[in-house]
Design a protein around this motif. Structure first.
Motif, PDB file in Angstrom:
ATOM      1  N   THR B 335       0.844  -1.203   0.000  1.00 43.26           N
ATOM      2  CA  THR B 335       0.000   0.000   0.000  1.00 43.26           C
ATOM      3  C   THR B 335       0.878   1.252   0.000  1.00 43.26           C
ATOM      4  OG1 THR B 335      -0.232  -0.323   2.362  1.00 43.26           O
ATOM      5  CG2 THR B 335      -2.129  -0.881   1.044  1.00 43.26           C
ATOM      6  N   SER B 336       2.039   1.121   0.649  1.00 46.66           N
ATOM      7  CA  SER B 336       2.962   2.247   0.613  1.00 46.66           C
ATOM      8  C   SER B 336       3.435   2.474  -0.828  1.00 46.66           C
ATOM      9  CB  SER B 336       4.124   1.952   1.557  1.00 46.66           C
ATOM     10  OG  SER B 336       5.241   2.660   1.199  1.00 46.66           O
ATOM     11  N   GLY B 339       0.640   4.079  -2.659  1.00 45.08           N
ATOM     12  CA  GLY B 339       0.536   5.511  -2.352  1.00 45.08           C
ATOM     13  C   GLY B 339       1.616   6.306  -3.081  1.00 45.08           C
TER      14      GLY B 339
END
Lengths: 349, 1022
Positions: B335-336, B339
């Motif tokens: 998810t990082s 992002g």
């Protein structure tokens, strides 16, 4: 191939074999890395314990003093418990019933008869010596006397253990000697009584109470003592007749404080004399099916085959092995890892 | 049709906005509620049967239990593999079914077959189907610590307090308890007393079983009421157990306590657990198949927090494995990356579009599409995991392409300031690019759809990737044609159509360089072909592996010791290793080691096998750069502990390996045959060959032989004489060695087994075969005999473990591979084995493990890729109507792949399944760039420009969209290429291939494609 060549080859082959065995059963200490290595000396063992069959506290055969009565009283009221220690002449039972009365009458009658026959015997003895009476008559008088004496004596022996009661039908049975009283049905019956006699009990000498058990035929030569949970006692007798796979052994008299009661059936271990070594049980391992220990020689651990013969207790194994000296050091930790090395385990590729 | 959709969207703008707001809301909800896991469920439909029989040797287990069950199970339809592992007292039979087989149906089938065979199994056999879990279900592990509690008390708490409570948590299949002692009521018969009272063991156990029951009688009518009648005989405590009357002697009732000693005892142990060098007890929570792991872990933790308060003072539950940590880290990594990708892509868009409004409109597509993808995942049952989220990251760079084209054209149309209504201009702009946008999307989807045809582990891993990309691309298409025009109508102005100054300069530079290269095209072509050739050479030198090993953040050290080792000695060695590691490595916080079998038998390890779980401190406190270095240092440290086979793995990796091959190890060589000695010999010979290969690490051969047995063979004459049967003797000895289960004492929910036997903490009191020989046996006629008189006692050897597959025995050699490609390694092993080993008739060797999967994956991909290329050609032909142009665009593909090869070579990554997926993705992106360029040339043809000028002007005009498409895809993947957390290892090769490929593909599109088009068109017109 001549004999010398054959012998040379045989020696060479043996050496190769020996080297191979040595190579496959030795580990250098340098190869053991950081394994924790602890050692303990091998101890000499002269005796070890083994479980035996059930032990029983019994009286040595033939040793009880049986109390035989010439009568069979209708009622016997025992005044002491089975197995109780009694003193000599202690009242041990109250006998009652018409048989007691008959015994007393019989005793009185036999006493009177004895006196008559004795008087007649005494009077005729001189006459007989001068042949004043015939031999047949004297023989008859003497026979009557001796019969009366024997009959009286038989009754009198019991009468010595009998204390008359004021009631003609009653009387006390007295202990003939000090010892342990046993009820008739529990007393040893290895000697049969006559039909006219009744066994009223027996008195057992405490010294004849022994612990007995069965040991394996093969072990009888080495048995030294017996152990129960409460005591240990030396072996005194080893029977010479086998009971199938076993031989019966008898202990010496039970020591004071042994807390073994007559008739008790207990688990017994026997002490066997051996000439062996012992090491902690946890230091024994199996290599190709052979019980072994790792013995330290300089900078090498060598797997030495041993023959296990027992355990001194659960933590020590008793074994025999040739060429082992007491105080040789045996490995007691990380054994499985060293064993793994011999099995080809180990290392990180 | 397409025009009507765009028209409807622009006419019903508010409606479209409301629809998308609703979709966004549901997408957000979907994100919040999506089941989260580290991996997709990679297990096949699998049913496991676990059977236990106390005291049975592996050979007996095989003959009496494994074989009959296997024969019965072999007939079940749809099974793909049947394998079993039989060890002392336990057998584990595993059935894998075809993909898509319903697990409940499969379990029902197995159950029915088991019921059919149960009548011929030995009476002491117990067990059945294992809980419905997968090999990856071990998701939470903890030990129970309290110095003032004994191991028996701790296990009792786990058994009767914690386990029942945790089993109420939804999604928990079972709680596996390991280590410690299970409390029993032990009756140690006094043989002398039995002898004296004329009892034997059979009579006694029978009498106890009959007395220790509560009987149900029925009901009587008592007036207007009814009263239930029952009989009560069951003991409720150790005291009442002793009071049970078991018979009489000379008319005197005999209570159990008169015949021996009743005490608290322990069951014989088949395993143990140590923590930091001290024995402890452990619970392992097994999740139900298809459960939401993250949610289950959360609920388990909440339940444990509640339970912990009720435990005896000073008791703590020390968690040493929590799958949620891995999930959080892995999903966090991804998810990082997601992002970062979003931010980078937005920045790139802003840079190229040169205006905030246009950038905003294009950027809007990213969150919307992401949320719509989550919604689609939720609807179709996809979980959020490393792979599905990775697919989204891959898609980020591509999903903006459609919106970019629409917005760019819209800006361009608005910039021309035609005297037409704005909505009409937007409609025309959108309508004009709709077909290329749909075609582009279709190409990307077509490229990824074939991934869905992959089977096995790679199929299960990469299906979610493909599905997510397909969802994202469809969502991006929908958004580009509906929401984007609507938002553009509100946000964009007529002045937004200017080109940024730096881009103008870049275009000029490009125009100049293209002119130069057009003039020296032969040199360029030669240079590029040389590079292509070089890439071909490099490709041959690339390492190959099936799947990069995912760093789970944990290390498991596996020890294999002497096969005859006792539990106590095994634990003692474990403790040594643990203490050494703890003292040498401050990086290790705690160590939990598990030896032997677990209680449920899900992982029936032998007493000589240990899994040492290293609980590591945070990596930023380490003295080592990474886990690899730490692992190497631990390897070095463990090299000082010889005599044990040592291997390294990780919790999930270990279970995946076991699931795939039934064994752990990257390469598993199975030798099939019948004779144990031959199997063992061959396995050891092959293991030696493997050890001599470069790259071989952790090579182990299953120790088949090495099981030491004491065979007690009754002497028939003597046994008959005394009335002693083999079965009775066996029961008698069992009582002495491991205890005889004769009943239970039930108090509340606690059930305490009653055992006959005189054991010390579950172990026989005697410690040598000699003591066994001297053991006094109470014969049925009440006499006593030493065992050596009654029976011959022989020491024999047999198999410690029996592995079977498809009802055939096999031995196995396993190896991991380090610093070398797996396929090459296996080839050299294969050759060496073939040239060295002479197998007897009836014996065969099979190569398995991850290697097997790589072969399968390669075959699948080699089938799929040509199909993809054909479909792409068809799409291109549909767009251009000419085969020549389709082939010209497709000619771009080898040059794109070339970049991927360079990327892998430079970074040192191996060619793996993820890298192959990257190459497939490259196909799409490379073709897409070509389409953008060639389609514009085709449009310009109508303007009657000279061919040379057309090529140059067209190329310059398409510089921005091509750069945007390429850079968004490229930069979108950069976070994945540089990510370092757990899970990044799998996606990294993919990202590197795509980035490398995009660099060369973009260059080729910008230079070689215009040149190719120029020469092609010139020759055509000439």
């Amino acid at each position: 191939m001549n004999y010398t060549t054959f012998r040379y080859l045989l020696v060479l082959f043996s050496m190769v074999l020996a080297c191979d065995v040595h190579a496959s059963s030795s580990v250098s200490l340098d190869n053991l890395g950081k394994l924790s290595l602890t050692y303990t000396p091998i101890n000499a063992v002269s005796a070890m314990e083994k479980p035996a069959s059930t032990g029983i506290v019994k009286v040595l055969p033939g040793s009880p003093l049986r109390i035989i009565s010439p009568m069979d009283p209708q009622k016997i009221e025992y005044l002491v418990a089975h197995g109780q220690n009694v003193k000599q002449n202690q009242r041990i039972a109250m006998l009652s019933g018409s048989e007691v009365h008959h015994f007393r009458d019989n005793l009185a009658a036999k006493t009177a008869l004895l006196e008559i026959t004795k008087s007649r015997f005494d009077k005729n003895r001189e006459l007989a010596s001068v042949n004043a009476i015939s031999q047949d008559k004297w023989l008859n008088i003497a026979q009557q006397y001796y019969d009366a004496q024997l009959t009286w004596g038989h009754l009198n022996h019991f009468a010595e253990m009998f204390e008359p009661h004021s009631d003609e039908d009653m009387g006390y049975l007295l202990a003939p000697s000090k010892g342990i009283f046993m009820l008739p049905e529990q007393a040893p019956t290895d000697i049969e009584t006559q039909a006219t006699e009744t066994q009223l009990g027996a008195i057992v000498n405490p010294n004849s109470i022994r612990l007995t058990t069965l040991v394996k035929e093969s072990e009888k030569e080495f048995v030294e003592a017996m152990y129960t949970d409460s005591c240990s006692v030396e072996i005194e007798k080893i029977e010479k007749i086998s009971h199938r796979f076993f031989v019966r052994v008898w202990s010496a008299p039970l020591p004071e404080g042994c807390a073994l009661q007559l008739g008790a059936q207990v688990n017994v271990r026997v002490k066997l004399s051996v000439s062996a070594h012992s090491v902690p049980a946890a230091s024994v391992f199996y290599l190709h099916g052979q019980a072994s220990i790792f013995v330290r020689h300089d900078d090498t651990l060598k797997a030495v085959p041993i023959t296990l013969i027992g355990n001194t207790d659960n933590d020590s194994a008793v074994f025999t092995a040739p060429n082992l000296a007491n105080n040789d050091e045996v490995l007691t930790s990380s054994i499985s890892a060293v064993q793994g090395i011999l099995l080809g385990l180990g290392g990180i590729e | 049709m397409i025009g009507r959709i765009v028209q409807f969207a622009l006419v019903q703008r508010l409606f479209i906005l409301c629809i998308f707001l609703a979709l966004i809301f549901f997408g957000y909800r979907a994100w919040q509620t999506l089941p989260v896991d580290a991996f997709p469920d990679i297990s096949p439909t699998q049913v496991k049967v676990i059977m236990k029989a106390d005291g049975m040797t592996a050979e007996e287990m095989e003959a009496q239990i494994t074989q009959p069950i296997e024969v019965e199970l072999l007939g079940i339809p749809h099974q793909t593999i049947l394998r079993s592992t039989t060890k002392y007292a336990i057998t584990s039979i595993t059935l894998d079914f075809e993909e898509g087989t319903d697990i409940y149906w499969a379990r029902q089938q197995v159950n029915a077959r088991l019921a059919a065979v149960s009548s011929i199994l030995p009476s002491i056999a117990e067990g059945g189907i294992a809980p419905m879990s997968t090999p990856l279900s071990e998701m939470f592990m903890f030990t129970i610590e309290n110095p003032s509690l004994s191991l028996q008390e701790r296990k009792s708490i786990l058994d009767w307090e914690i386990r029942p409570a945790l089993r109420t948590v939804a999604g928990v299949a079972d709680v596996n308890v390991l280590g410690g002692y299970t409390r029993t009521f032990q009756f140690a018969p006094d043989i002398a007393k039995l002898n004296a009272f004329e009892f034997n063991i059979d009579q006694l156990s029978g009498a106890l079983q009959q007395a220790n029951v509560n009987g149900s009688v029925g009901r009587i009518k008592a007036g207007v009421d009814s009263l239930v009648i029952r009989t009560e005989g069951r003991a409720t405590s150790i005291d009442t157990l002793g009071d049970i009357i078991v018979g009489n002697y000379q008319n005197e009732p005999i209570a159990l306590r008169q015949l021996g000693t009743i005490s608290l005892g322990s069951l014989t142990r088949y395993g143990g657990v140590t923590r930091d060098g001290k024995e402890t007890t452990q619970a392992l929570i097994v999740a139900l198949k298809d459960s939401n792991t993250a949610e289950v872990v959360n609920n388990v933790m909440a339940k444990l927090a509640a339970i912990e308060k009720t435990l005896p003072e000073g008791t703590t539950l020390e968690v040493f494995y929590n799958r949620k940590t891995l999930i959080d880290t892995a999903v966090g990594t991804i998810t990082s990356a997601l992002g970062q990708a979003v931010i980078i892509v937005i920045l790139v868009l802003g840079l190229f579009l040169g205006n905030v409004r246009a950038s905003f409109v294009v950027a809007l597509v990213i969150p919307v599409v992401v949320l719509l993808t989550f919604l689609a995942m939720k609807v179709t049952g996809l979980t959020a995991n490393l792979m599905s989220l990775g697919g989204l990251v891959i898609a980020i760079g591509m999903l903006v392409d459609g919106a970019v084209v629409v917005v760019e054209n819209t800006v361009s149309q608005l910039g021309k300031a035609q005297n037409l209504p704005r909505l009409h201009l937007i409609y025309r702009a959108t309508r004009a690019v709709a077909v290329p946008v749909i075609a582009g999307t279709a190409i990307v989807i077509v490229v990824f759809v074939p991934l869905l045809t992959l089977t096995g582990l790679e199929g299960k891993l990469f299906s979610p990737v493909a599905m997510t990309i397909v969802y994202a691309m469809l969502a991006s298409l929908l958004t580009a044609l509906t929401l984007i025009p609507v938002v553009a109508s509100y946000v964009l102005t007529n002045k937004d159509g200017t080109t940024p100054g730096y881009l103008t300069k870049l275009q000029a530079l490009y125009r100049h360089s293209l002119g130069v290269l057009l003039a020296h095209s032969k040199l360029l072509v030669a240079g590029v072909l040389c590079l292509l050739l070089l890439s071909g050479v490099l490709f041959g030198h690339l390492g190959k592996t099936f799947m990069p090993v995912m760093d789970e953040g944990d290390i498991i050290v596996q020890l294999e010791k002497s096969p005859t080792i006792s539990l106590a000695s095994s634990l003692a060695l474990d403790k040594q290793v643990e203490l050494a590691l703890l003292s040498e490595f401050p990086e290790i916080k705690h160590i939990v080691a598990r030896t032997g079998s677990d209680e449920l038998g899900l992982d029936p390890m032998g007493l000589n096998e240990t899994d040492i779980f290293l609980q590591l401190s945070p990596p930023d406190t380490w003295r080592f750069k990474n886990k690899g270095e730490l692992e190497t240092a631990i390897r070095d440290a463990l090299a000082h502990f010889p005599g044990m086979n040592i291997g390294f793995t990780q919790p999930i990796q270990m279970r995946v390996s076991e699931m795939l091959t039934g064994t752990t190890g990257t390469l598993a060589i199975k030798i099939f045959g019948s004779d144990f000695t031959q199997l063992s010999t061959t396995a050891n010979e092959i293991a030696d060959i493997v050890r001599n290969q470069d790259g071989a690490v952790d090579v182990t051969a299953t120790l088949i032989e090495g099981g030491d047995f004491l065979s007690v063979i009754p002497k028939p004459g003597i046994a008959l004489d005394y009335g002693m049967s083999t079965s009775s003797l066996s029961q008698y000895l069992k009582m002495q060695v491991s205890g005889l289960h004769v009943g239970d004492v039930i108090k509340g929910r606690v059930r305490t087994p009653i055992y006959f036997g005189d054991l010390n903490r579950g172990e026989a009191l005697f410690t040598s075969p000699v003591q066994l020989k001297d053991l006094m046996i109470l014969m049925p006629n009440n006499e006593m005999l030493p065992l050596s008189t009654l029976a011959d006692i022989k020491r024999t050897q047999g198999p410690a473990i029996i592995e079977r597959e498809k009802a055939l025995r096999f031995s196995v050699v396993t190896s991991n591979v380090e610093g070398r490609d797996l396929v090459g390694f296996v080839d050299s092993v294969r050759n060496a084995v073939a040239s060295t080993i002479n197998l007897p008739a009836g014996y065969s060797v099979e190569y398995g493990g991850e290697f097997e999967n790589q072969i399968r994956a390669s075959k699948n991909l080699m089938t799929v890729i040509p199909i993809v290329i054909v479909i792409i050609i068809l799409i291109l032909f549909t767009i251009f109507g000419r085969w020549s142009l389709a082939l010209l665009i497709l000619a771009n593909v080898p040059f794109a792949l070339m970049g991927g090869v360079f990327g892998l070579f430079v970074t040192g990554e191996y060619l793996s399944v993820p890298a192959s997926v990257g190459f497939i993705a490259l196909l799409g992106v490379a073709v897409l760039n070509g389409v953008v360029m060639i389609s514009y040339y085709e449009d310009l043809k109508g303007k009657a420009m000279p061919l040379y000028e057309l090529v140059k002007s067209g190329a310059v005009a398409r510089l921005r969209p091509i750069l945007m498409t390429a850079t968004t895809a490229m930069f979108g993947l950069l976070p994945l290429a540089f990510a370092s957390g757990p899970g990044a290892e799998i996606q990294r090769p993919l990202a590197i291939v795509v980035i490398g490929g995009l660099i060369t593909s973009t260059f080729i599109t910008l230079y070689l494609l215009p040149i190719g088009y120029y020469y092609w068109e010139r020759r055509k017109h000439a």
